[in-house]
Design an enzyme around this catalytic site. Structure first.
Site, PDB file in Angstrom:
ATOM      1  N   HIS A 111     -11.196   5.565  -1.807  1.00 34.29           N
ATOM      2  CA  HIS A 111     -10.649   4.286  -2.261  1.00 34.29           C
ATOM      3  C   HIS A 111     -10.847   3.224  -1.186  1.00 34.29           C
ATOM      4  CE1 HIS A 111      -7.949   6.821  -5.077  1.00 34.29           C
ATOM      5  NE2 HIS A 111      -9.038   6.428  -5.695  1.00 34.29           N
ATOM      6  N   GLU A 120      -8.264   1.855   1.532  1.00 37.05           N
ATOM      7  CA  GLU A 120      -7.515   2.832   2.336  1.00 37.05           C
ATOM      8  C   GLU A 120      -8.227   3.077   3.663  1.00 37.05           C
ATOM      9  OE1 GLU A 120      -6.726   6.146  -0.297  1.00 37.05           O
ATOM     10  OE2 GLU A 120      -5.935   4.810  -1.842  1.00 37.05           O
ATOM     11  N   GLU A 161      -2.066  12.095   1.654  1.00 40.31           N
ATOM     12  CA  GLU A 161      -1.746  10.668   1.662  1.00 40.31           C
ATOM     13  C   GLU A 161      -1.126  10.350   3.023  1.00 40.31           C
ATOM     14  OE1 GLU A 161      -2.360   8.483  -0.638  1.00 40.31           O
ATOM     15  OE2 GLU A 161      -2.688   9.607  -2.495  1.00 40.31           O
TER      16      GLU A 161
END
Length: 533
Positions: A91, A94, A303
């Site tokens: 992504h 990020e 994450e």
């Protein structure tokens, strides 16, 4: 102001749909754009050419090279060592994920060979592993996100969508496993989680997929573990994302226990939360689900920092936190790398039985050969790795609907056929042979073969119908027909292999229909060779 020829040439070299220039805003200069990242990586390679190298695995839609960085002691040689894949920046926004990848590269390379406890730890890892790091899966999106010197809050790649004015696919919704299955992505172009018009539409995903497939050697996937680095929310997550079920038939209970142990172990070391991916939200067509579901790699989505997601600040933490928040994961990554030889070792009850030279639940291909000697004579019902379909007659089930664990097994004719005898073994023998394994040193003890099996037949079966197992040329197991009906019931077999200690051998499974007009079905699952202490 007139543009110089050199400036015009530079603009002409840029992708047609790229904004220019690409640079991080003030206060974020500590982050690396694509060019700065490669300059940094090239400096590491120059400083440590014996253990660090780079390899192109393909190109992005706009033509940027997607690089894989290899770290290993004999970096120019493809050795028979467990491999680990670490990739970042599916992504675009990020960016801390790319910084995390650079931190791991520096951690491994800069401390290797140092006369410290960390240096010794890293030597033990780098000397026995092949580590692949893809720091920027989505370079086009990453560059676009900082175009014009301001954040664009961009997530997708930069690929035009046919029949639409929208740009970009969510690369972590475009993988082919369970693509678009389960309300975990969007089919609307322009949506943040747009999955693309078809699986594998995005060239970036195809490049990474093809690289992973290239790591199959002799039919066996060499990558045992993987991390897909994202942000944000500080979570260590394991598959699946496509379902809320903890252990669907596409996963074995042993694999789930291993995921939980590895995920919890990593979270214990960085302070993150350990959980299944779908506990965050449903997502389908993601990388980790494919890596495990298709290739049986213990793949995690992590994450990273922060946990505060107010506005879009969670995606753009200031550069002042880069060092603190990336080094926070050093021990987490090293601990996972230390389990790459056998991820099951994280579960004490599995560490012996699942970490021997042969461990196969048949959920994916691991190098078995059908009819290895080209001498099989069966006209139907040949062995195959497959998901069985149930067959039965008035006397009972002859081929069970489900494998012993998971969903696949080594089975004689997985399809049901036209009837109970439509796809059973007929006319002779069928065989399958494992890759070669080494049973330790001569004189060593505790060597064990165990497996689950079914052997079913009707009442016309004789001793000429059988299921047998050979290790090398030695028959170690046989069950034969006996003139009575036998239904498919999973049964455990355990055999000592101490007599073969020190030898390099292969396991051969053979089933035979030797009696006239007999019904024979056989299956094997969870076959393991290991040494007990």
């Amino acid at each position: 102001m007139a543009l110089t020829a050199s400036v015009l040439a530079l603009i002409g070299a840029l992708p047609a749909n790229a904004m220019s220039p690409a640079d991080f805003p003030s206060g974020f200069e500590g982050y690396h754009d694509y060019s700065e990242m490669m300059t940094d990586i090239d400096s590491v390679i120059a400083a440590h050419p014996g253990i660090v190298a780079k390899q192109s695995i393909g190109q992005s839609y706009e033509g940027r090279t997607i690089w894989a960085i290899k770290i290993s002691d004999n970096v120019g040689t493809d050795e028979s060592e467990p491999e680990v894949l670490i990739e970042s920046l599916h992504h675009a926004r990020e960016h801390l994920g790319a910084e995390q990848a650079l931190e791991i590269i520096h951690l491994l390379a800069d401390n290797y060979g140092q006369s410290t406890s960390l240096g010794q730890r890293l030597a033990n890892i780098v000397n026995t592993r092949e580590i692949w790091i893809v720091p920027m899966v989505n370079p086009d999106g990453a560059e676009y996100d900082i175009s014009g010197g301001a954040f664009q809050n961009w997530r997708r790649n930069r690929q035009p969508i046919p029949g639409s004015t929208s740009i970009g696919v969510d690369l972590n919704r475009n993988w082919g496993y369970m693509w678009g299955c389960c309300h975990g992505s969007s089919g609307t172009p322009g949506s943040t989680t747009y999955r693309g018009p078809s699986p594998w539409f995005a060239p970036e995903d195809v490049a990474l997929r093809d690289f992973v497939l290239s790591r199959r050697v002799g039919g066996k996937q060499q990558i045992t573990e993987a991390i897909s680095w994202h942000s944000f929310n500080e979570q260590v997550m394991w598959p699946y994302g496509y379902t809320y079920t903890d252990v669907p038939r596409t996963m074995t209970a042993d694999d789930h226990a291993t995921f939980v142990a590895l995920g919890t172990g990593m979270a214990d070391r960085n302070g993150y939360t350990a959980q299944q991916m779908s506990d965050l939200y449903l997502l389908d067509g993601d990388a980790s689900d494919w890596l495990y579901g298709d290739q049986r790699i213990f793949a995690f989505t992590i994450e990273g920092y922060p946990t505060d997601g107010s506005h879009i600040g969670g995606f753009y933490p200031p550069d002042s936190v880069i060092e603190r928040e990336t080094t926070r994961n050093d021990n987490t990554v090293l601990w996972l790398l230390e389990h790459a030889n056998c991820p099951y070792s994280a579960v004490p009850s599995l560490a012996v039985t699942h970490c021997g030279p042969l461990n196969d639940d048949f959920e994916t291909t691991r190098g078995w050969t059908i009819n290895p000697n080209h001498t099989d004579t069966a006209t139907s019902g040949a062995f195959e790795r497959g998901i069985p379909q149930k067959t039965s007659n008035s006397a009972g089930v002859k081929q069970a609907k489900l494998a012993y664990s998971g969903q696949a097994e080594l089975v004689t004719g997985a399809a049901a056929g036209s009837g109970v005898s439509g796809n059973d073994v007929d006319g002779g023998t069928t065989s399958a042979r494992s890759p070669q394994v080494k049973l330790g040193n001569a004189g060593s003890t505790g060597w064990t073969l165990d497996f689950e099996y079914t052997f079913a037949h009707n009442a016309s079966a004789t001793a000429d119908d059988y299921l047998r197992v050979l290790v090398g040329t030695k028959e170690v197991f046989r069950i034969s027909g006996n003139g009575a009906n036998q239904n498919a019931i999973w049964t455990h077999a355990t055999i000592s292999l101490d007599a073969l200690a020190g030898k390099s051998v292969r396991v051969t499974v053979e089933a035979a229909d030797g009696a006239a007009d007999s019904l024979v079905e056989a299956a094997v699952d969870d076959m393991r060779i290991y040494q007990t202490p």
